[in-house]
Design an enzyme around this catalytic site. Sequence first.
Site, PDB file in Angstrom:
ATOM      1  N   GLU A 154      -2.098   8.373 -11.250  1.00 12.85           N
ATOM      2  CA  GLU A 154      -1.287   6.919 -12.087  1.00 12.85           C
ATOM      3  C   GLU A 154      -1.645   7.060 -13.523  1.00 12.85           C
ATOM      4  O   GLU A 154      -2.782   7.573 -13.668  1.00 12.85           O
ATOM      5  CB  GLU A 154      -2.557   6.107 -11.442  1.00 12.85           C
ATOM      6  CG  GLU A 154      -2.612   6.342  -9.811  1.00 12.85           C
ATOM      7  CD  GLU A 154      -3.915   5.856  -9.162  1.00 12.85           C
ATOM      8  OE1 GLU A 154      -4.579   4.653  -9.730  1.00 12.85           O
ATOM      9  OE2 GLU A 154      -4.503   5.530  -7.788  1.00 12.85           O
TER      10      GLU A 154
ATOM     11  N   ARG B   5       1.447  -6.340  -9.118  1.00 15.06           N
ATOM     12  CA  ARG B   5       1.767  -6.365  -8.022  1.00 15.06           C
ATOM     13  C   ARG B   5       2.115  -7.363  -6.442  1.00 15.06           C
ATOM     14  O   ARG B   5       2.372  -6.863  -5.105  1.00 15.06           O
ATOM     15  CB  ARG B   5       1.096  -5.305  -7.937  1.00 15.06           C
ATOM     16  CG  ARG B   5      -0.443  -5.857  -7.258  1.00 15.06           C
ATOM     17  CD  ARG B   5      -1.744  -4.107  -7.234  1.00 15.06           C
ATOM     18  NE  ARG B   5      -2.947  -4.622  -6.613  1.00 15.06           N
ATOM     19  CZ  ARG B   5      -3.708  -4.298  -5.733  1.00 15.06           C
ATOM     20  NH1 ARG B   5      -3.276  -3.186  -5.236  1.00 15.06           N
ATOM     21  NH2 ARG B   5      -4.598  -4.367  -5.680  1.00 15.06           N
TER      22      ARG B   5
ATOM     23  N   GLN C 237      -8.080  -7.756  -8.430  1.00 13.08           N
ATOM     24  CA  GLN C 237      -8.147  -6.940  -8.519  1.00 13.08           C
ATOM     25  C   GLN C 237      -6.266  -6.582  -8.820  1.00 13.08           C
ATOM     26  O   GLN C 237      -6.200  -6.204  -8.504  1.00 13.08           O
ATOM     27  CB  GLN C 237      -8.576  -5.371  -7.500  1.00 13.08           C
ATOM     28  CG  GLN C 237      -8.414  -4.231  -7.600  1.00 13.08           C
ATOM     29  CD  GLN C 237      -9.195  -3.370  -6.769  1.00 13.08           C
ATOM     30  OE1 GLN C 237     -10.437  -3.626  -7.625  1.00 13.08           O
ATOM     31  NE2 GLN C 237      -9.298  -2.191  -6.607  1.00 13.08           N
TER      32      GLN C 237
ATOM     33  N   HIS D 106       0.728   3.168  -9.965  1.00 15.63           N
ATOM     34  CA  HIS D 106      -0.408   3.558  -8.880  1.00 15.63           C
ATOM     35  C   HIS D 106       0.348   4.259  -8.158  1.00 15.63           C
ATOM     36  O   HIS D 106       0.567   4.023  -7.204  1.00 15.63           O
ATOM     37  CB  HIS D 106      -0.929   2.081  -8.368  1.00 15.63           C
ATOM     38  CG  HIS D 106      -2.090   2.571  -8.043  1.00 15.63           C
ATOM     39  ND1 HIS D 106      -1.935   3.175  -6.795  1.00 15.63           N
ATOM     40  CD2 HIS D 106      -3.158   1.686  -7.856  1.00 15.63           C
ATOM     41  CE1 HIS D 106      -3.241   2.981  -6.317  1.00 15.63           C
ATOM     42  NE2 HIS D 106      -3.859   2.431  -7.159  1.00 15.63           N
TER      43      HIS D 106
ATOM     44  N   ASP E 286     -12.199   9.565  -6.542  1.00 21.35           N
ATOM     45  CA  ASP E 286     -11.220   8.814  -7.730  1.00 21.35           C
ATOM     46  C   ASP E 286     -12.041   8.502  -9.311  1.00 21.35           C
ATOM     47  O   ASP E 286     -13.106   8.075  -9.774  1.00 21.35           O
ATOM     48  CB  ASP E 286     -12.129   7.087  -7.481  1.00 21.35           C
ATOM     49  CG  ASP E 286     -11.547   6.355  -7.845  1.00 21.35           C
ATOM     50  OD1 ASP E 286     -10.563   5.921  -8.479  1.00 21.35           O
ATOM     51  OD2 ASP E 286     -12.084   4.276  -6.913  1.00 21.35           O
TER      52      ASP E 286
ATOM     53  N   ARG F  89       0.642  -2.086  -0.301  1.00 16.65           N
ATOM     54  CA  ARG F  89       0.189   0.113  -0.068  1.00 16.65           C
ATOM     55  C   ARG F  89       1.304   0.969   0.141  1.00 16.65           C
ATOM     56  O   ARG F  89       1.145   1.521   1.045  1.00 16.65           O
ATOM     57  CB  ARG F  89      -0.775   0.084   1.364  1.00 16.65           C
ATOM     58  CG  ARG F  89      -1.855   1.382   1.221  1.00 16.65           C
ATOM     59  CD  ARG F  89      -2.286   1.150   0.560  1.00 16.65           C
ATOM     60  NE  ARG F  89      -3.734   0.195   0.129  1.00 16.65           N
ATOM     61  CZ  ARG F  89      -4.803   0.423  -0.501  1.00 16.65           C
ATOM     62  NH1 ARG F  89      -4.563   0.603  -1.493  1.00 16.65           N
ATOM     63  NH2 ARG F  89      -5.970  -1.449  -0.288  1.00 16.65           N
TER      64      ARG F  89
END
Length: 318
Positions: free
Chosen positions: A292, A102, A97, A184, A229, A73
């Site tokens: 991002e 990652r 997701q 990201h 978002d 994170r």
Amino acid sequence: MDRSNKPAAIGVSASLPQPSLSIKDNVIEASLPTGQSVQVHLYGATVTSWKANGKEQLFVSEKAHLDGSKPIRGGIPLVFPVFGPPPQNHATSSLPQHGFARNSNWEFLGKSSSDAPGKDSQADLTVKLDFGLSHSMLTEEFRETWPYEFGLVYSVTLTKDTLETALQVRNEGKQNFEFQVLMHTYLNIADISDVRVKGLESKTYLDKTLQGTSHVETSAALPITQETDRVYQNLDPAVPIDVTSAKDDQPLFSITREALSDVVVWNPWIEKAKGMADFGPDEAYKNMICVEAGSVSSWQTLEAGEAWEGGQSIKSRL
Ligand SMILES: O=P(O)(O)OC[C@H]1O[C@H](O)[C@H](O)[C@@H](O)[C@@H]1O
């Protein structure tokens, strides 16, 4: 952005200090003699630190899992081959997701360093770290759910005032595949109320906080005052997205891209931040903004034997 594999330090005076490298516990760290440094976890090839001018430029949650049990994170998690929850009836449908990049263990392919052509100064030194991921390195579960033969090379280049991340995707199999990709990036900021995002005016975006509805940005300098978002689409990658300070209108970060024409702007704000078990402290939403760079609003199709490349360059105010 120069992503060529330049020979290590050829042409650099032997007397000049060179970039240094350390590898410990699956974490690669490189620094320039001028003080800048970058740290990359092999888990996700996630950049977890970029220091320039003595300051940390990336945000990493205090509660981030750094043991490979969960995507990290913060920093720069790499999203591939799908952005967000995978669509139904698509080759990526069974992936988690943001895909598997990652949360896979990458290999370190090596370091190269160079100075700018025609210059002979420490200030022009750069260091590039390359990381690789291919089908055979995935967990059995990911290999089964996304059965394509692919090769990724992710290059992280540190210069005096920029961090560049570039991804090459190769189709090494016999079938075409489709992918999305996104860097990201969690930028470290002192105070979200002081931040404005520029370069988005008149661009179409999907607002994921409003059921993915389509809107046109009216703000030349977007403030973040609530959960945000948004997927901005079809931007010119060469035009920078600037994260500026409202106090003096100076850019804190300036982000240019290559072959990445979408930009997601994300801040979880109060409730979502509290709801994420690996996000902390609760107030930290004030100290981060995700800008991002990606290619996520449609799919890139890669034919057998073909390669695709895209990347971003983040300049920090020094
Ligand atoms: O919690 P994660 O899977 O890391 O996703 C974090 C965020 O990533 C992107 O910015 C998406 O647009 C958001 O919708 C998502 O919440």
